[in-house]
Design a protein around this motif. Structure first.
Motif, mmCIF file in Angstrom:
data_model
loop_
_atom_site.group_PDB
_atom_site.id
_atom_site.type_symbol
_atom_site.label_atom_id
_atom_site.label_comp_id
_atom_site.label_asym_id
_atom_site.label_seq_id
_atom_site.Cartn_x
_atom_site.Cartn_y
_atom_site.Cartn_z
ATOM 1 N N ARG A 102 50.791 42.928 44.547
ATOM 2 C CA ARG A 102 49.803 43.283 43.265
ATOM 3 C C ARG A 102 50.760 44.077 41.486
ATOM 4 N NH1 ARG A 102 45.226 47.635 44.135
ATOM 5 N NH2 ARG A 102 45.634 47.063 46.808
ATOM 6 N N ARG A 150 45.609 32.176 47.723
ATOM 7 C CA ARG A 150 44.161 32.984 47.758
ATOM 8 C C ARG A 150 45.160 33.705 46.120
ATOM 9 N NH1 ARG A 150 40.046 33.309 50.587
ATOM 10 N NH2 ARG A 150 40.934 31.998 52.464
ATOM 11 N N TYR A 151 43.800 33.747 45.320
ATOM 12 C CA TYR A 151 44.029 35.150 44.294
ATOM 13 C C TYR A 151 42.884 36.197 44.956
ATOM 14 C CZ TYR A 151 42.618 37.543 40.418
ATOM 15 O OH TYR A 151 42.183 38.583 39.285
ATOM 16 N N TYR A 152 44.191 37.105 44.953
ATOM 17 C CA TYR A 152 42.801 38.829 45.445
ATOM 18 C C TYR A 152 43.455 39.277 44.232
ATOM 19 C CZ TYR A 152 44.839 37.225 49.483
ATOM 20 O OH TYR A 152 43.976 36.422 51.113
ATOM 21 N N PHE A 180 41.928 43.039 42.133
ATOM 22 C CA PHE A 180 41.733 44.356 42.225
ATOM 23 C C PHE A 180 40.385 45.271 41.137
ATOM 24 C CE2 PHE A 180 45.131 43.327 45.154
ATOM 25 C CZ PHE A 180 44.710 43.946 46.176
ATOM 26 N N GLN A 194 41.442 48.080 48.616
ATOM 27 C CA GLN A 194 40.732 47.088 48.922
ATOM 28 C C GLN A 194 40.779 45.434 48.062
ATOM 29 O OE1 GLN A 194 40.327 45.675 51.923
ATOM 30 N NE2 GLN A 194 41.437 47.357 52.498
ATOM 31 N N PRO A 195 40.626 44.542 48.283
ATOM 32 C CA PRO A 195 40.736 43.849 46.481
ATOM 33 C C PRO A 195 38.804 43.643 46.320
ATOM 34 C CG PRO A 195 41.126 42.304 48.728
ATOM 35 C CD PRO A 195 41.779 43.140 48.724
ATOM 36 N N SER A 249 37.998 40.962 43.894
ATOM 37 C CA SER A 249 37.244 40.105 44.054
ATOM 38 C C SER A 249 38.735 38.803 45.275
ATOM 39 C CB SER A 249 37.406 39.374 43.409
ATOM 40 O OG SER A 249 38.314 39.593 42.494
ATOM 41 N N GLU A 250 38.667 37.797 45.288
ATOM 42 C CA GLU A 250 39.118 36.660 46.185
ATOM 43 C C GLU A 250 39.206 35.450 45.793
ATOM 44 O OE1 GLU A 250 39.522 37.249 50.139
ATOM 45 O OE2 GLU A 250 39.462 39.352 50.373
ATOM 46 N N ARG A 251 39.393 35.105 46.007
ATOM 47 C CA ARG A 251 39.463 32.600 45.181
ATOM 48 C C ARG A 251 40.470 32.194 45.865
ATOM 49 N NH1 ARG A 251 38.008 30.543 39.473
ATOM 50 N NH2 ARG A 251 38.097 28.720 40.704
ATOM 51 N N HIS A 284 45.957 41.846 40.136
ATOM 52 C CA HIS A 284 46.345 41.136 41.064
ATOM 53 C C HIS A 284 47.788 40.645 41.706
ATOM 54 C CE1 HIS A 284 47.512 39.422 37.563
ATOM 55 N NE2 HIS A 284 48.388 38.591 37.985
ATOM 56 N N GLU A 299 48.860 34.412 46.388
ATOM 57 C CA GLU A 299 48.867 34.900 48.351
ATOM 58 C C GLU A 299 48.943 32.930 48.788
ATOM 59 O OE1 GLU A 299 48.629 35.686 53.122
ATOM 60 O OE2 GLU A 299 46.773 36.060 51.956
#
Length: 116
Positions: free
Chosen positions: A29, A51-53, A55, A62-63, A65-67, A83, A86
């Motif tokens: 992060r 995968r993007y997280y 915050f 916890q994130p 948003s995720e993409r 962010h 992964e």
């Protein structure tokens, strides 16, 4: 999907990275200079998946948003967003392009005596 404002200017690109060549900090992060106000990072995946997280801040567990970005796709991420990413496959290759609002570029060009 977030879009890059049409007046933004492409300023730089990273090399193509994989799990061994990417800077390790990208997988933790962070809030880097590439995501300051008016700067839009666009991550492009050439092979594999990322995968993007995102915050809300640097502390929340916890994130918000995720993409998922797969080969042949790209994702544009919001400025000033904590962010990390992964890599979802061992053979993932990706890079990041940065687009900057003109007013941010102009502010950065001001002489030091004019900057606040």
């Amino acid at each position: 999907m977030l879009r890059i404002p049409p007046d933004c200017i492409h300023t730089r690109s990273t090399p193509f990275w994989n799990k061994d060549t990417a800077p390790p900090g990208i997988f933790k992060r962070h809030l880097d200079t590439g995501t300051r106000q008016g700067v839009y990072p666009r991550l492009s995946v050439m092979q594999g998946a990322v995968r993007y997280y995102g915050f809300a801040d640097g502390e929340c567990p916890q994130p918000d948003s995720e993409r998922l970005i797969e080969a042949g796709q790209f994702g544009v991420f919001p400025p000033e967003k904590w962010h990390y990413i992964e890599l979802l496959t061992d053979d993932t290759w990706f890079n990041v392009d940065f687009f900057v609002a003109p007013e941010v570029l102009l502010a950065g060009a001001a002489p030091l005596s004019m900057k606040k």
